[in-house]
Write an enzyme that holds these catalytic residues in place. Structure first.
Site, mmCIF file in Angstrom:
data_model
loop_
_atom_site.group_PDB
_atom_site.id
_atom_site.type_symbol
_atom_site.label_atom_id
_atom_site.label_comp_id
_atom_site.label_asym_id
_atom_site.label_seq_id
_atom_site.Cartn_x
_atom_site.Cartn_y
_atom_site.Cartn_z
ATOM 1 N N ASP A 1 0.818 -1.214 0.000
ATOM 2 C CA ASP A 1 0.000 0.000 0.000
ATOM 3 C C ASP A 1 0.850 1.262 0.000
ATOM 4 O O ASP A 1 0.371 2.342 -0.340
ATOM 5 C CB ASP A 1 -0.947 0.014 1.200
ATOM 6 C CG ASP A 1 -0.211 -0.176 2.522
ATOM 7 O OD1 ASP A 1 0.459 0.773 2.971
ATOM 8 O OD2 ASP A 1 -0.295 -1.272 3.097
ATOM 9 N N GLU B 1 7.166 -6.334 -2.756
ATOM 10 C CA GLU B 1 5.771 -6.762 -2.619
ATOM 11 C C GLU B 1 5.498 -7.892 -3.609
ATOM 12 O O GLU B 1 5.817 -7.772 -4.791
ATOM 13 C CB GLU B 1 4.831 -5.585 -2.884
ATOM 14 C CG GLU B 1 3.377 -5.949 -3.081
ATOM 15 C CD GLU B 1 2.742 -6.615 -1.874
ATOM 16 O OE1 GLU B 1 2.127 -7.691 -2.062
ATOM 17 O OE2 GLU B 1 2.854 -6.071 -0.752
ATOM 18 N N ASP C 1 6.143 -6.035 6.782
ATOM 19 C CA ASP C 1 4.799 -5.452 6.795
ATOM 20 C C ASP C 1 3.882 -6.387 6.016
ATOM 21 O O ASP C 1 3.483 -6.105 4.890
ATOM 22 C CB ASP C 1 4.848 -4.059 6.173
ATOM 23 C CG ASP C 1 3.505 -3.357 6.197
ATOM 24 O OD1 ASP C 1 2.572 -3.877 6.840
ATOM 25 O OD2 ASP C 1 3.382 -2.293 5.554
ATOM 26 N N ASP D 1 -1.301 -11.743 7.956
ATOM 27 C CA ASP D 1 -1.130 -12.713 9.036
ATOM 28 C C ASP D 1 -0.352 -13.937 8.555
ATOM 29 O O ASP D 1 -0.293 -14.210 7.351
ATOM 30 C CB ASP D 1 -2.493 -13.129 9.587
ATOM 31 C CG ASP D 1 -3.223 -11.953 10.232
ATOM 32 O OD1 ASP D 1 -2.536 -11.016 10.674
ATOM 33 O OD2 ASP D 1 -4.467 -11.969 10.273
ATOM 34 N N PRO E 1 0.591 -16.711 1.523
ATOM 35 C CA PRO E 1 1.876 -16.221 1.021
ATOM 36 C C PRO E 1 2.773 -15.617 2.090
ATOM 37 O O PRO E 1 3.977 -15.494 1.887
ATOM 38 C CB PRO E 1 1.466 -15.156 -0.013
ATOM 39 C CG PRO E 1 0.074 -14.774 0.349
ATOM 40 C CD PRO E 1 -0.547 -16.010 0.927
#
EC number: 2.5.1.16
Length: 273
Positions: free
Chosen positions: A90, A109, A158, A161, A165
């Site tokens: 994000d 990411e 970051d 849970d 992945p």
């Protein structure tokens, strides 16, 4: 995800859920890795959910992003100059590190759709990816850590849970690999779930780090839209962490939070002993 009478609900257990009244569902897609939903809520603005769990809202995202960046920022011997973010698609963590003055940030990411959704709906966060100090890589963070030759002052996990992945990001093998890419005095931090509803997550992060790092600590904060509102982070280093004086503040973070976030309730202490 379908709405029921204009409510989005995150289920914590068979008997409990947190519900948000929404004015619209803006997006619902299935990526190669997860399901992403975006809602416009009445009380919290836009809400991003992944696999049915709240990741961020416009109203309270600043709390999570300040806690996962500004606390470890003050645990290195000197202000960190470079950082690695695993996850964080994000852009919120990267945005905060830019504000803290870091010169080089690598953000890895795995799911490019998280980035695209943020660019479309959370431009104040995703603007970090347009900054010259940030290098965005769309790839598996576990593989990146294993193969990179770069070293970092600060590593931020970051992630979602510890399942799907993100599961490997809580493993001893992964922590061993991160140890190899840490500069002297560097620290690593990971979100580690709700001590109340997700005790296994905090135990997993803490025990895994304890096998690799000599100094491991847990700190907590209040995030209204996360399970129970009480959230934990686990931070570690191969070296003894000595907090630097705090002479800055955010909307949530300040010198009192830096000290108080490490004051743990007894039941949390018992989870990690």
């Amino acid at each position: 995800m379908k709405l029921i009478e204009n409510w989005f609900s995150e289920r914590y257990s068979d008997n409990l859920q947190l519900s948000f009244r929404v004015s619209d569902q803006l997006l619902s897609i299935k990526t190669d890795y997860q399901r992403i939903d975006l809602f416009d809520t009445y009380d919290f603005g836009k809400l991003l959910a992944i696999d049915g769990t709240v990741q961020l809202t416009e109203r309270d995202e600043f709390i999570y992003h300040e806690l996962i960046t500004m606390v470890p920022y003050h645990l290195t011997p000197r202000p960190p100059e470079n950082a690695l973010i695993i996850g964080g698609g994000d852009g919120g963590a990267a945005r905060r590190l830019i504000d803290l003055g870091l010169k080089h940030i690598v953000n890895v990411e795995i799911d490019d759709q998280v980035v695209e959704v943020s660019k479309r709906f959370f431009p104040s966060l995703s603007s970090a990816f347009n900054d010259s100090h940030v290098k965005l890589l769309i790839q598996d963070g576990i593989k990146y850590v294993k193969n990179t030759s770069e070293k970092f002052d600060l590593i931020i996990i970051d992630s979602t849970d510890p399942e799907g992945p993100a599961e490997g990001l809580f493993s001893k093998d992964f922590y061993n690999d991160t140890r190899k890419i840490m500069n002297e005095g560097a620290v690593i931090v990971s979100q580690s779930g709700s001590p109340f509803y997700q005790p296994k997550a905090i135990k997993l992060a803490y025990s895994g780090m304890r096998e690799v790092f000599s100094d491991v600590r847990v700190y907590t904060g209040f995030i209204p839209t996360y399970p129970s509102g009480f959230w934990s982070f686990t931070v570690a280093s191969p070296w003894t962490m000595k907090p630097r004086p705090v002479n800055m503040s955010g909307k949530y973070f300040n010198a009192d939070v830096m000290e108080g976030s490490f004051r743990l309730p007894q039941f949390v202490k018992e989870l990690i002993t």
